[in-house]
Design an enzyme around this catalytic site. Structure first.
Site, PDB file in Angstrom:
ATOM      1  N   ASN A 209      12.657   5.526  18.672  1.00  0.00           N
ATOM      2  CA  ASN A 209      11.911   4.331  17.874  1.00  0.00           C
ATOM      3  C   ASN A 209      10.607   4.985  17.279  1.00  0.00           C
ATOM      4  O   ASN A 209       9.828   4.316  17.029  1.00  0.00           O
ATOM      5  CB  ASN A 209      11.684   3.080  18.487  1.00  0.00           C
ATOM      6  CG  ASN A 209      11.268   2.805  19.742  1.00  0.00           C
ATOM      7  OD1 ASN A 209      10.470   3.875  20.179  1.00  0.00           O
ATOM      8  ND2 ASN A 209      11.166   1.719  20.101  1.00  0.00           N
TER       9      ASN A 209
ATOM     10  N   ARG B 186      -0.537   0.327  22.746  1.00  0.00           N
ATOM     11  CA  ARG B 186      -0.654  -0.760  23.771  1.00  0.00           C
ATOM     12  C   ARG B 186      -1.886  -1.605  23.713  1.00  0.00           C
ATOM     13  O   ARG B 186      -3.019  -1.249  23.550  1.00  0.00           O
ATOM     14  CB  ARG B 186      -0.454  -0.325  25.099  1.00  0.00           C
ATOM     15  CG  ARG B 186       0.812   0.477  25.719  1.00  0.00           C
ATOM     16  CD  ARG B 186       1.884  -0.713  25.907  1.00  0.00           C
ATOM     17  NE  ARG B 186       2.991  -0.314  25.971  1.00  0.00           N
ATOM     18  CZ  ARG B 186       4.070   0.259  25.353  1.00  0.00           C
ATOM     19  NH1 ARG B 186       3.882   0.196  23.755  1.00  0.00           N
ATOM     20  NH2 ARG B 186       5.202   0.643  25.520  1.00  0.00           N
TER      21      ARG B 186
ATOM     22  N   GLN C 240       2.243  -9.525  27.239  1.00  0.00           N
ATOM     23  CA  GLN C 240       3.369  -9.800  26.410  1.00  0.00           C
ATOM     24  C   GLN C 240       4.308 -10.757  27.123  1.00  0.00           C
ATOM     25  O   GLN C 240       4.796 -10.167  27.959  1.00  0.00           O
ATOM     26  CB  GLN C 240       4.018  -8.396  25.720  1.00  0.00           C
ATOM     27  CG  GLN C 240       2.702  -7.533  24.669  1.00  0.00           C
ATOM     28  CD  GLN C 240       3.521  -6.531  24.036  1.00  0.00           C
ATOM     29  OE1 GLN C 240       2.712  -6.179  23.093  1.00  0.00           O
ATOM     30  NE2 GLN C 240       4.510  -6.165  24.564  1.00  0.00           N
TER      31      GLN C 240
ATOM     32  N   HIS D  16       5.373  -8.023  19.103  1.00  0.00           N
ATOM     33  CA  HIS D  16       5.739  -6.430  19.379  1.00  0.00           C
ATOM     34  C   HIS D  16       7.040  -6.038  18.728  1.00  0.00           C
ATOM     35  O   HIS D  16       8.088  -6.303  19.292  1.00  0.00           O
ATOM     36  CB  HIS D  16       5.659  -6.128  20.722  1.00  0.00           C
ATOM     37  CG  HIS D  16       5.516  -4.652  21.022  1.00  0.00           C
ATOM     38  ND1 HIS D  16       5.360  -4.134  22.451  1.00  0.00           N
ATOM     39  CD2 HIS D  16       5.786  -3.621  20.311  1.00  0.00           C
ATOM     40  CE1 HIS D  16       5.421  -2.939  22.459  1.00  0.00           C
ATOM     41  NE2 HIS D  16       5.816  -2.305  21.021  1.00  0.00           N
TER      42      HIS D  16
END
Length: 386
Positions: A148, A286, A315, A334
């Site tokens: 990705n 991050r 998260q 995210h």
């Protein structure tokens, strides 16, 4: 028989499966560096373009695993001592998690997971795994490198333009029925001619640089390993031997460095003071690379003209996380690396890694983060254990 514990984000609130906007996704044969896309030998348990990254999607793994006699447990319940994740972790052989909804494999959890042999990231980024503890316990850590990367690079370009052109506030004026042109353009600039720099120019960082070159920006980068001279010449890159040197001259700064102890909190009050006043900061790497409250203060003071990212710490982010309400931000959950296109690749890669693991075949080096008690493959190039 092995027990595979898979932690995925919850289904759409409108129900599963969703009504898809398109009938298919383009078929990608190879990544920009020539690496081939995942190539499992078993049939995919899904049609590319379907949502497989959520709980009901199960990464399309159930047909393969059940055909071979393995148990699959899928949950989104990952936090707290009584979570489904913790209850099943004690006898799981394989744990699969995503960076978007990470099941944090801490040293304490790893110590309780006596049977765990493989920690697999569906996507890119294995910092939710304590890599040192995994190495000490002989656990293999793997991820679908490059699956990705371009998805995230495209998201970065979107965020850069959204901030610099003041798109989000302007769009809201239109939604609210207004025609406030002066208000919209009071913070709108051209990207053309600006200085753009990326801290880390790996797969995603270099993809961002390539996509921004046609915008006639001046491109800068800092990286642990300097890029080849021909790449620097092709893109007109200026190399900086430290992040501090780079941020002093850049109008837009992009973070793409992996998270490990040495990079945690690197964008703090001191570092932000070295940015040009009114710079923009993009972070799809991050959230913990940044000092949370220092970012808020920099936006409030005007030291930063904008901050956009889709990564948080922790998260999922709590409802009262200050990045949700700080001024001049373009935050998203995210999602950058979990487009339906990307899901097809990282789900296929997860299947390929599982096939290799169960059949005793080598896992591609580019997928390996920890193996045989040490950093390996991509992990040896990207991470540190201290």
């Amino acid at each position: 028989m092995a027990k595979v514990l898979c932690v995925l984000y919850p289904d759409p609130v409108t129900g599963y499966p969703p009504k898809y906007a398109r009938d298919d996704v383009p078929k990608i044969e190879a990544y920009p560096n020539g690496q081939t896309v995942p190539s499992p030998q078993s049939p995919l348990g899904f049609k590319p373009g379907e949502m497989v990254g959520c709980v009901s999607g199960e990464l399309g793994l159930r047909p393969y695993l059940e055909q071979h006699g393995h148990e699959l447990v899928v949950t989104s319940d990952k936090d707290g001592a009584d979570s489904m994740f913790d209850r099943h972790l004690v006898d799981a052989d394989v744990v699969i998690s995503q960076p978007f909804w990470p099941a944090y494999l801490t040293a304490e959890r790893i110590a309780r997971a006596k049977k765990l042999k493989l920690a697999l990231t569906a996507g890119i980024g294995s910092d939710h795994v304590d890599l040192k503890a995994a190495a000490e316990h002989g656990i293999t850590v793997a991820e679908e490198t490059y699956s990705n990367s371009i998805s995230v690079a495209e998201h970065v370009v979107m965020m850069v333009l959204s901030l610099v052109r003041n798109y989000l506030p302007a769009h809201q004026y239109a939604v609210n029925g207004g025609w406030n042109i002066a208000d919209c353009v009071s913070r709108s600039y051209d990207l053309e001619g600006m200085h753009f720099g990326t801290i880390a120019a790996g797969r995603i960082g270099i993809a961002v640089l390539r996509r921004l070159k046609p915008f006639d920006v001046k491109l800068h980068y800092h990286n642990r390993h300097r890029l080849a001279p021909e790449v620097e010449a092709e893109l007109g890159l200026t190399y900086h031997d430290s992040p501090q040197s780079m941020v002093k001259v850049c109008d837009v700064v992009n973070l793409q460095t992996p998270l490990y102890p040495a990079t945690q909190g690197m964008i703090d009050e001191k570092m932000l003071s070295q940015f040009k006043r009114g710079a923009y900061l993009i972070n799809t790497a991050r959230g913990a690379l940044c000092d949370r409250d220092a970012i808020v203060r920099a936006l409030q003071s005007g030291q930063l003209a904008g901050y956009a990212g889709d990564v948080w710490a922790p998260q999922p982010a709590p409802v009262d996380h200050p990045w949700r309400t700080m001024p001049r931000q373009g935050m998203t959950p995210h999602m950058s690396g979990s487009s339906l296109s990307a899901q097809a690749r990282y789900a296929a890669g997860t299947l390929e890694i599982l096939e290799c693991f169960f059949e005793g075949r080598p896992i591609r080096p580019e997928y390996l983060i920890v193996d045989g008690g040490n950093l390996a493959g991509t992990g040896a190039k990207s991470y540190g254990l201290s």
